[in-house]
Design a protein around this motif. Structure first.
Motif, PDB file in Angstrom:
ATOM      1  N   ALA A   3      27.263  47.179  79.968  1.00  0.00           N
ATOM      2  CA  ALA A   3      28.384  48.021  80.388  1.00  0.00           C
ATOM      3  C   ALA A   3      28.867  47.633  81.792  1.00  0.00           C
ATOM      4  O   ALA A   3      30.076  47.631  82.062  1.00  0.00           O
ATOM      5  CB  ALA A   3      27.973  49.493  80.365  1.00  0.00           C
ATOM      6  N   LYS A   4      27.917  47.278  82.662  1.00  0.00           N
ATOM      7  CA  LYS A   4      28.277  46.892  84.044  1.00  0.00           C
ATOM      8  C   LYS A   4      28.969  45.535  84.095  1.00  0.00           C
ATOM      9  O   LYS A   4      29.938  45.342  84.831  1.00  0.00           O
ATOM     10  CB  LYS A   4      27.010  46.853  84.913  1.00  0.00           C
ATOM     11  N   THR A   5      28.459  44.583  83.319  1.00  0.00           N
ATOM     12  CA  THR A   5      28.983  43.210  83.382  1.00  0.00           C
ATOM     13  C   THR A   5      30.173  42.978  82.456  1.00  0.00           C
ATOM     14  O   THR A   5      30.899  41.999  82.609  1.00  0.00           O
ATOM     15  CB  THR A   5      27.886  42.198  83.006  1.00  0.00           C
ATOM     16  N   GLY A   6      30.354  43.885  81.484  1.00  0.00           N
ATOM     17  CA  GLY A   6      31.426  43.697  80.520  1.00  0.00           C
ATOM     18  C   GLY A   6      31.103  42.698  79.428  1.00  0.00           C
ATOM     19  O   GLY A   6      31.957  42.359  78.593  1.00  0.00           O
ATOM     20  N   LYS A   7      29.844  42.214  79.411  1.00  0.00           N
ATOM     21  CA  LYS A   7      29.429  41.257  78.371  1.00  0.00           C
ATOM     22  C   LYS A   7      28.912  42.045  77.163  1.00  0.00           C
ATOM     23  O   LYS A   7      27.714  42.242  76.991  1.00  0.00           O
ATOM     24  CB  LYS A   7      28.331  40.337  78.914  1.00  0.00           C
ATOM     25  N   ILE A   8      29.846  42.505  76.353  1.00  0.00           N
ATOM     26  CA  ILE A   8      29.479  43.380  75.245  1.00  0.00           C
ATOM     27  C   ILE A   8      29.712  42.690  73.905  1.00  0.00           C
ATOM     28  O   ILE A   8      30.516  41.771  73.793  1.00  0.00           O
ATOM     29  CB  ILE A   8      30.268  44.705  75.290  1.00  0.00           C
ATOM     30  N   SER A   9      28.980  43.157  72.911  1.00  0.00           N
ATOM     31  CA  SER A   9      29.130  42.623  71.557  1.00  0.00           C
ATOM     32  C   SER A   9      30.157  43.457  70.792  1.00  0.00           C
ATOM     33  O   SER A   9      30.500  44.573  71.195  1.00  0.00           O
ATOM     34  CB  SER A   9      27.788  42.670  70.818  1.00  0.00           C
ATOM     35  N   HIS A  10      30.607  42.933  69.680  1.00  0.00           N
ATOM     36  CA  HIS A  10      31.581  43.674  68.876  1.00  0.00           C
ATOM     37  C   HIS A  10      30.890  44.593  67.858  1.00  0.00           C
ATOM     38  O   HIS A  10      31.505  45.485  67.299  1.00  0.00           O
ATOM     39  CB  HIS A  10      32.533  42.720  68.151  1.00  0.00           C
ATOM     40  N   ALA A  11      29.578  44.347  67.635  1.00  0.00           N
ATOM     41  CA  ALA A  11      28.856  45.175  66.654  1.00  0.00           C
ATOM     42  C   ALA A  11      27.407  45.351  67.080  1.00  0.00           C
ATOM     43  O   ALA A  11      26.728  44.387  67.456  1.00  0.00           O
ATOM     44  CB  ALA A  11      28.928  44.536  65.269  1.00  0.00           C
ATOM     45  N   TYR A  12      26.922  46.599  66.991  1.00  0.00           N
ATOM     46  CA  TYR A  12      25.548  46.938  67.345  1.00  0.00           C
ATOM     47  C   TYR A  12      24.898  47.655  66.163  1.00  0.00           C
ATOM     48  O   TYR A  12      25.574  48.398  65.430  1.00  0.00           O
ATOM     49  CB  TYR A  12      25.501  47.861  68.568  1.00  0.00           C
ATOM     50  N   LEU A  13      23.608  47.432  66.028  1.00  0.00           N
ATOM     51  CA  LEU A  13      22.841  48.142  64.995  1.00  0.00           C
ATOM     52  C   LEU A  13      21.659  48.829  65.657  1.00  0.00           C
ATOM     53  O   LEU A  13      20.790  48.173  66.238  1.00  0.00           O
ATOM     54  CB  LEU A  13      22.351  47.167  63.918  1.00  0.00           C
ATOM     55  N   PHE A  14      21.643  50.157  65.593  1.00  0.00           N
ATOM     56  CA  PHE A  14      20.544  50.951  66.137  1.00  0.00           C
ATOM     57  C   PHE A  14      19.696  51.434  64.957  1.00  0.00           C
ATOM     58  O   PHE A  14      20.177  52.170  64.095  1.00  0.00           O
ATOM     59  CB  PHE A  14      21.069  52.180  66.891  1.00  0.00           C
ATOM     60  N   SER A  15      18.439  51.041  64.925  1.00  0.00           N
ATOM     61  CA  SER A  15      17.561  51.466  63.829  1.00  0.00           C
ATOM     62  C   SER A  15      16.343  52.194  64.387  1.00  0.00           C
ATOM     63  O   SER A  15      15.905  51.932  65.511  1.00  0.00           O
ATOM     64  CB  SER A  15      17.104  50.255  63.007  1.00  0.00           C
ATOM     65  N   GLY A  16      15.817  53.107  63.599  1.00  0.00           N
ATOM     66  CA  GLY A  16      14.645  53.863  64.027  1.00  0.00           C
ATOM     67  C   GLY A  16      14.579  55.180  63.287  1.00  0.00           C
ATOM     68  O   GLY A  16      15.545  55.593  62.633  1.00  0.00           O
ATOM     69  N   SER A  17      13.449  55.849  63.380  1.00  0.00           N
ATOM     70  CA  SER A  17      13.258  57.101  62.658  1.00  0.00           C
ATOM     71  C   SER A  17      14.163  58.200  63.218  1.00  0.00           C
ATOM     72  O   SER A  17      14.748  58.061  64.292  1.00  0.00           O
ATOM     73  CB  SER A  17      11.788  57.535  62.702  1.00  0.00           C
ATOM     74  N   ARG A  18      14.266  59.291  62.479  1.00  0.00           N
ATOM     75  CA  ARG A  18      15.192  60.368  62.835  1.00  0.00           C
ATOM     76  C   ARG A  18      14.811  60.992  64.181  1.00  0.00           C
ATOM     77  O   ARG A  18      13.643  61.052  64.557  1.00  0.00           O
ATOM     78  CB  ARG A  18      15.194  61.443  61.744  1.00  0.00           C
ATOM     79  N   GLY A  19      15.828  61.461  64.879  1.00  0.00           N
ATOM     80  CA  GLY A  19      15.592  62.209  66.110  1.00  0.00           C
ATOM     81  C   GLY A  19      15.071  61.396  67.276  1.00  0.00           C
ATOM     82  O   GLY A  19      14.453  61.941  68.188  1.00  0.00           O
ATOM     83  N   THR A  20      15.331  60.086  67.285  1.00  0.00           N
ATOM     84  CA  THR A  20      14.840  59.245  68.392  1.00  0.00           C
ATOM     85  C   THR A  20      15.936  58.920  69.404  1.00  0.00           C
ATOM     86  O   THR A  20      15.678  58.227  70.380  1.00  0.00           O
ATOM     87  CB  THR A  20      14.226  57.936  67.860  1.00  0.00           C
ATOM     88  N   GLY A  21      17.160  59.383  69.158  1.00  0.00           N
ATOM     89  CA  GLY A  21      18.227  59.225  70.157  1.00  0.00           C
ATOM     90  C   GLY A  21      19.270  58.167  69.836  1.00  0.00           C
ATOM     91  O   GLY A  21      20.045  57.787  70.719  1.00  0.00           O
ATOM     92  N   LYS A  22      19.346  57.725  68.602  1.00  0.00           N
ATOM     93  CA  LYS A  22      20.281  56.639  68.263  1.00  0.00           C
ATOM     94  C   LYS A  22      21.740  57.044  68.504  1.00  0.00           C
ATOM     95  O   LYS A  22      22.494  56.337  69.162  1.00  0.00           O
ATOM     96  CB  LYS A  22      20.086  56.216  66.804  1.00  0.00           C
ATOM     97  N   THR A  23      22.123  58.206  67.966  1.00  0.00           N
ATOM     98  CA  THR A  23      23.511  58.655  68.118  1.00  0.00           C
ATOM     99  C   THR A  23      23.807  59.015  69.573  1.00  0.00           C
ATOM    100  O   THR A  23      24.897  58.726  70.085  1.00  0.00           O
ATOM    101  CB  THR A  23      23.783  59.868  67.206  1.00  0.00           C
ATOM    102  N   SER A  24      22.838  59.612  70.256  1.00  0.00           N
ATOM    103  CA  SER A  24      23.033  59.969  71.673  1.00  0.00           C
ATOM    104  C   SER A  24      23.280  58.719  72.509  1.00  0.00           C
ATOM    105  O   SER A  24      24.190  58.692  73.352  1.00  0.00           O
ATOM    106  CB  SER A  24      21.804  60.717  72.212  1.00  0.00           C
ATOM    107  N   VAL A  25      22.487  57.670  72.282  1.00  0.00           N
ATOM    108  CA  VAL A  25      22.660  56.427  73.037  1.00  0.00           C
ATOM    109  C   VAL A  25      24.018  55.798  72.721  1.00  0.00           C
ATOM    110  O   VAL A  25      24.701  55.278  73.618  1.00  0.00           O
ATOM    111  CB  VAL A  25      21.509  55.436  72.741  1.00  0.00           C
ATOM    112  N   ALA A  26      24.435  55.864  71.461  1.00  0.00           N
ATOM    113  CA  ALA A  26      25.745  55.313  71.076  1.00  0.00           C
ATOM    114  C   ALA A  26      26.866  56.030  71.840  1.00  0.00           C
ATOM    115  O   ALA A  26      27.781  55.389  72.367  1.00  0.00           O
ATOM    116  CB  ALA A  26      25.951  55.452  69.570  1.00  0.00           C
ATOM    117  N   ARG A  27      26.775  57.351  71.927  1.00  0.00           N
ATOM    118  CA  ARG A  27      27.803  58.119  72.646  1.00  0.00           C
ATOM    119  C   ARG A  27      27.791  57.801  74.139  1.00  0.00           C
ATOM    120  O   ARG A  27      28.845  57.659  74.775  1.00  0.00           O
ATOM    121  CB  ARG A  27      27.564  59.617  72.448  1.00  0.00           C
TER     122      ARG A  27
END
Length: 343
Positions: A31-55
């Motif tokens: 986010a700081k450098t602007g070197k971002i990808s066009h697609a990310y995949l967050f995997s893991g068990s429920r309630g570990t913060g995937k959607t929160s981190v995406a937001r």
């Protein structure tokens, strides 16, 4: 309508994300450098913060709420819904540099939907970023996974869950014992969301601001600590009647048998760790409390027939419990086998 605790206390900054430093550090830097990808995949068990981190990541990229789109793939899993997204990505953002699409439960998309989405995922417009979250990465096509920057979310530690429960309870102006918070954390199975959902249920059932351990056990359907210890003592003494009697007592008190067996497994694991890995003593005290720890320590010293074979018998019972017509039966069989193993 009262806001759910897990939503009320959902982190809105990277600093509030616990246990995912390996992910947060990378995304913060991108986010700081602007070197971002066009697609990310967050995997893991429920309630570990995937959607929160995406937001939070979208927010760190200065993407406004009106340019952030959240899609529940479980409800929008067909080819028609994906075609709508595929067409919409070509319109420019309203007020931000990027449009961010957060797709939850991504593994629920149908194969035709994925096929329709692949080209867009591989070559999206420059202003589009896709973040897909899933609890079951193995169900995603390899062609999708290979097009994403992948992050695996870890389950929070028991101590992290306990600290979160204590923090939220205090913020809500309630009191709870640490051993009660530990019990909730154990049954939350590595999910911040599940832990706070259970805590809210306990708060709603309480008549005052003090959440007693008895109240917590009752709401969770958890057995009394004495019943768990009696099962272990029965096996240690090769006293089948005592062990099965403890199961009957827990059943009469309406304890959930699956939770009961989970708690027996937890206690037996601690007994074996105290015997064979004494350096874990502090960790076990933190998860049990002094009184329970003393009883487990005594069993670790004296009950030599509480061993790996006993643990395996109880694990086998746990795997059978889902389809047992009599919930107590797998536990009773494990007790009978363990008590008579040396006879």
């Amino acid at each position: 309508m009262e806001l759910a605790l897990y939503r009320k206390y959902r982190p809105d900054k990277f600093s509030g994300i616990k246990g995912q430093d390996h992910i947060v550090s990378v995304l913060e830097n991108e986010a700081k450098t602007g070197k971002i990808s066009h697609a990310y995949l967050f995997s893991g068990s429920r309630g570990t913060g995937k959607t929160s981190v995406a937001r939070i990541f979208a927010k760190a990229l200065s993407v406004s709420p009106e340019d952030t789109y959240e899609i529940d793939a479980a409800s929008n899993r067909g080819i028609d819904e994906i075609r709508e997204i595929r067409d919409a990505v070509h319109t420019y953002p309203y007020s931000s540099k990027y449009k961010v699409y957060i797709m939850d439960e991504a593994h629920m998309l149908t194969p035709p939907a994925w096929n329709a989405f692949l080209k867009t995922l591989e070559e999206p417009p420059e202003h589009c970023i896709f973040i897909m979250a899933t609890t079951e990465q193995h169900k995603l096509p390899d062609t999708v996974v290979s097009r994403c920057e992948c992050f695996a979310f870890k389950k929070p530690t028991h101590q992290m869950l306990v600290e979160d429960i204590l923090r939220v309870t205090k913020a809500e102006k309630y009191e709870i014992e640490k051993k009660s918070a530990s019990l909730i954390a154990t049954l939350a199975d590595g999910s911040f969301r599940d832990a706070l959902s259970v805590l809210q249920k306990i708060i709603h059932s309480s008549s005052d601001l003090k959440l007693s351990h008895i109240e917590v056990e009752k709401v969770l359907g958890a057995p009394k600590e004495s019943c768990i210890l009696e099962v272990l003592e029965g096996i240690a003494e090769q006293n089948t009647e005592k062990g099965i009697g403890a199961v009957r007592k827990a059943s009469e008190e309406n304890a959930d048998m699956q939770i009961f067996l989970k708690m027996i497994l937890r206690s037996l694991r601690f007994v074996l760790l105290l015997r064979f890995a004494s350096n874990m003593k502090k960790l076990i005290i933190d998860e049990t409390g002094e009184e329970e720890f003393q009883k487990l320590s005594e069993l670790a010293k004296t009950a030599k027939n509480l061993n790996s074979k006993t643990l395996l018998a109880l694990l086998e019972a746990y795997s059978r419990q889902n389809y047992a017509s009599i919930p107590e039966l797998p536990i009773e069989l494990a007790i009978i086998d363990s008590c008579n193993a040396e006879k």
